[in-house]
Scaffold this motif. Structure first.
Motif, PDB file in Angstrom:
ATOM      1  N   THR A  25       0.828  -1.209   0.000  1.00 18.68           N
ATOM      2  CA  THR A  25       0.000   0.000   0.000  1.00 18.68           C
ATOM      3  C   THR A  25       0.859   1.254   0.000  1.00 18.68           C
ATOM      4  OG1 THR A  25      -1.841  -1.105   1.123  1.00 18.68           O
ATOM      5  CG2 THR A  25      -1.774   1.290   1.246  1.00 18.68           C
ATOM      6  N   ALA A 157      -4.863  -0.397   6.631  1.00 15.32           N
ATOM      7  CA  ALA A 157      -4.764   0.349   7.898  1.00 15.32           C
ATOM      8  C   ALA A 157      -3.426   0.073   8.575  1.00 15.32           C
ATOM      9  CB  ALA A 157      -5.919  -0.047   8.820  1.00 15.32           C
ATOM     10  N   ILE A 263      -4.204  15.275   6.273  1.00 11.48           N
ATOM     11  CA  ILE A 263      -4.035  14.006   5.550  1.00 11.48           C
ATOM     12  C   ILE A 263      -2.637  13.963   4.941  1.00 11.48           C
ATOM     13  CG2 ILE A 263      -4.927  12.513   3.724  1.00 11.48           C
ATOM     14  CD1 ILE A 263      -7.616  13.799   4.006  1.00 11.48           C
ATOM     15  N   MET A 267      -1.439   8.464   4.272  1.00 10.16           N
ATOM     16  CA  MET A 267      -2.886   8.377   4.475  1.00 10.16           C
ATOM     17  C   MET A 267      -3.639   8.436   3.148  1.00 10.16           C
ATOM     18  SD  MET A 267      -3.318  10.713   7.913  1.00 10.16           S
ATOM     19  CE  MET A 267      -5.111  10.516   7.975  1.00 10.16           C
ATOM     20  N   TRP A 268      -3.150   9.264   2.216  1.00 14.40           N
ATOM     21  CA  TRP A 268      -3.797   9.323   0.902  1.00 14.40           C
ATOM     22  C   TRP A 268      -3.743   7.968   0.208  1.00 14.40           C
ATOM     23  CZ3 TRP A 268      -7.403  12.153  -0.682  1.00 14.40           C
ATOM     24  CH2 TRP A 268      -7.482  13.525  -0.395  1.00 14.40           C
ATOM     25  N   ILE A 271      -6.185   5.694   1.911  1.00 15.92           N
ATOM     26  CA  ILE A 271      -7.586   6.003   1.572  1.00 15.92           C
ATOM     27  C   ILE A 271      -7.932   5.456   0.188  1.00 15.92           C
ATOM     28  CG2 ILE A 271      -9.176   7.883   1.010  1.00 15.92           C
ATOM     29  CD1 ILE A 271      -7.713   9.525   3.211  1.00 15.92           C
ATOM     30  N   ALA A 274      -8.120   1.683   0.335  1.00 17.85           N
ATOM     31  CA  ALA A 274      -9.282   1.213   1.097  1.00 17.85           C
ATOM     32  C   ALA A 274     -10.571   1.355   0.282  1.00 17.85           C
ATOM     33  CB  ALA A 274      -9.393   1.999   2.402  1.00 17.85           C
ATOM     34  N   VAL A 275     -10.748   2.515  -0.372  1.00 15.55           N
ATOM     35  CA  VAL A 275     -11.950   2.715  -1.187  1.00 15.55           C
ATOM     36  C   VAL A 275     -11.969   1.718  -2.348  1.00 15.55           C
ATOM     37  CG1 VAL A 275     -13.179   4.328  -2.679  1.00 15.55           C
ATOM     38  CG2 VAL A 275     -12.153   5.137  -0.554  1.00 15.55           C
TER      39      VAL A 275
END
Length: 413
Positions: A25, A157, A263, A267-268, A271, A274-275
């Protein structure tokens, strides 16, 4: 505790997806910002990985068909875990041995990655097909994909949290997860469906493995559908290497993220991943309920449509004028890949006989690796000389021949 083959397979897919999403990730932050790799070096890393796969895939696939699928998978888990741990401790090694280039350790870790992956690829699929049969392959692969996506959400996460602490931690933890899975499989993985070929007293190990490989090659040569699948995997590999290695660099250097102080870059990435995983989970669940994924024609039509959509999405991502457009293209590509993977696995395994299944699956992986090894540097050179956008456009165009193959298969049927 009794765990049947299907449960073991689901645990294995869940755990490897957890480890992979933990590592990959935020891997671009580690490679680009911590290790300072440029686009060409990113593609070089990928080329070494695929070259290792290309060289060892045939040998390890034959090991699985000749001796044991279970043994091959377990060996792969430990080799993969060792390679990922090595990537995670590169900053420590750099302090101990400052006279050795970081790229040396990184490329060495890719060799571990490639060799370990060849022991697992083909062997795990051949094992589960032998244990449960071919009747419900599509359903099993779709269910496994769903478990993988759930694990991906957890790994995202974990990756963001670990990367915030130190960019190398995701690789260290991911490698340890692989090593732990290897121990679990030693204890609980059984092999009842595979029958090892009887070996004559005069036959050497090398001769026995050569015989298995030649049997697989004869099967591929005698079945036009397998030759077409080889062609699909070749162009898929050539296209995927450029997109997979350069999409994060495109976001970081050419598109940029919205300036929101709360952010961070990790974190970007978290995100977005995750989406993408959530949307993919919904799409896979709908496909499970609405489509007969055990029907070969449904599978081929699905892959034809998905390939066309992916070409459009990759080129849209390359020319994205804004972060919002790029995000939409990325999410669409994520959903397409999530649906394509189990469909491809089903199509492939429905056309392979059991005795050489792992060998032929390894040949398919070799074809993919050949495509990535040949296509990756070319796409990377274009990015280095022109722009990352140009590389991504070429990656999209390289998928076009696959549409022709699927169209031909559909016409024949």
């Amino acid at each position: 505790m009794f765990l049947d083959a299907t449960n073991i397979y689901m645990i294995k897919r869940f755990t490897t997806s957890l480890a992979n999403s933990t590592m990959f990730t935020t891997y671009a932050i580690y490679y680009i910002t911590a290790l300072g790799l440029n686009p060409f070096e990113l593609l070089l890393v990928g080329m070494v990985l695929e070259l290792a796969v290309l060289l060892f895939e045939g040998v390890t696939g034959v090991v699985a068909d000749t001796y044991s699928r279970r043994l091959s998978v377990i060996i792969g888990m430990f080799v993969l875990g060792s390679g990922f741990v090595l990537q995670g401790i590169i900053p420590v090694i750099e302090e101990w041995l400052p006279f050795v280039s970081v790229m040396v350790w990184l490329l060495l870790s890719q060799v571990f990655f490639g060799v370990g992956d060849t022991f697992v690829s083909g062997a795990d699929t051949a094992w589960i097909v032998d244990e449960v049969g071919e009747e419900k392959l599509g359903s099993i692969f779709m269910r496994a994909k769903r478990y993988s996506l759930m694990a991906t959400l957890l790994g995202i996460a974990l990756s963001v949290g670990l990367s915030t602490l130190a960019p190398n931690l995701p690789y260290l933890i991911g490698g340890l997860i692989y090593l732990g899975l290897g121990v679990f499989l030693i204890l609980f993985m059984k092999e009842t469906g595979f029958v090892r070929k009887e070996r004559s007293e005069t036959s050497s190990h090398l001769r026995e493995m050569t015989s298995t490989w030649l049997s697989g090659a004869r099967v591929v040569r005698s079945q036009p559908i397998l030759l077409l699948i080889l062609l699909v995997t070749l162009f898929t590999g050539a296209a995927s290497e450029g997109y997979d290695r350069l999409r994060e660099a495109h976001l970081i250097s050419e598109i940029g993220f919205p300036q929101i102080p709360s952010i961070s870059m990790p974190m970007w990435f978290g995100i977005i991943a995750a989406v993408s995983a959530l949307l993919s989970l919904v799409a896979v669940r709908i496909a499970e309920k609405r489509l007969d994924v055990n029907n070969e024609r449904v599978v081929i039509v699905g892959m034809f449509v998905l390939t066309g959509l992916k070409i459009a999405a990759v080129i849209s991502f390359a020319f994205s004028p804004s972060f919002e457009v790029a995000l939409a293209a990325l999410l669409l590509i994520g959903v397409i890949d999530a649906l394509s993977s189990p469909l491809y696995d089903t199509w492939l395994n429905l056309n392979i006989e059991s005795s050489v299944r792992a060998t032929i699956l390894s040949m398919m992986s070799q074809s993919n690796a050949l495509g990535q090894t040949a296509g990756g540097p070319a796409v990377g050179w274009i990015g280095h000389r022109l722009s990352i956008r140009a590389s991504l456009v070429v990656a999209g165009i390289l998928l076009a021949p696959i549409l022709v193959v699927f169209g031909r298969v559909l016409r024949k049927r």
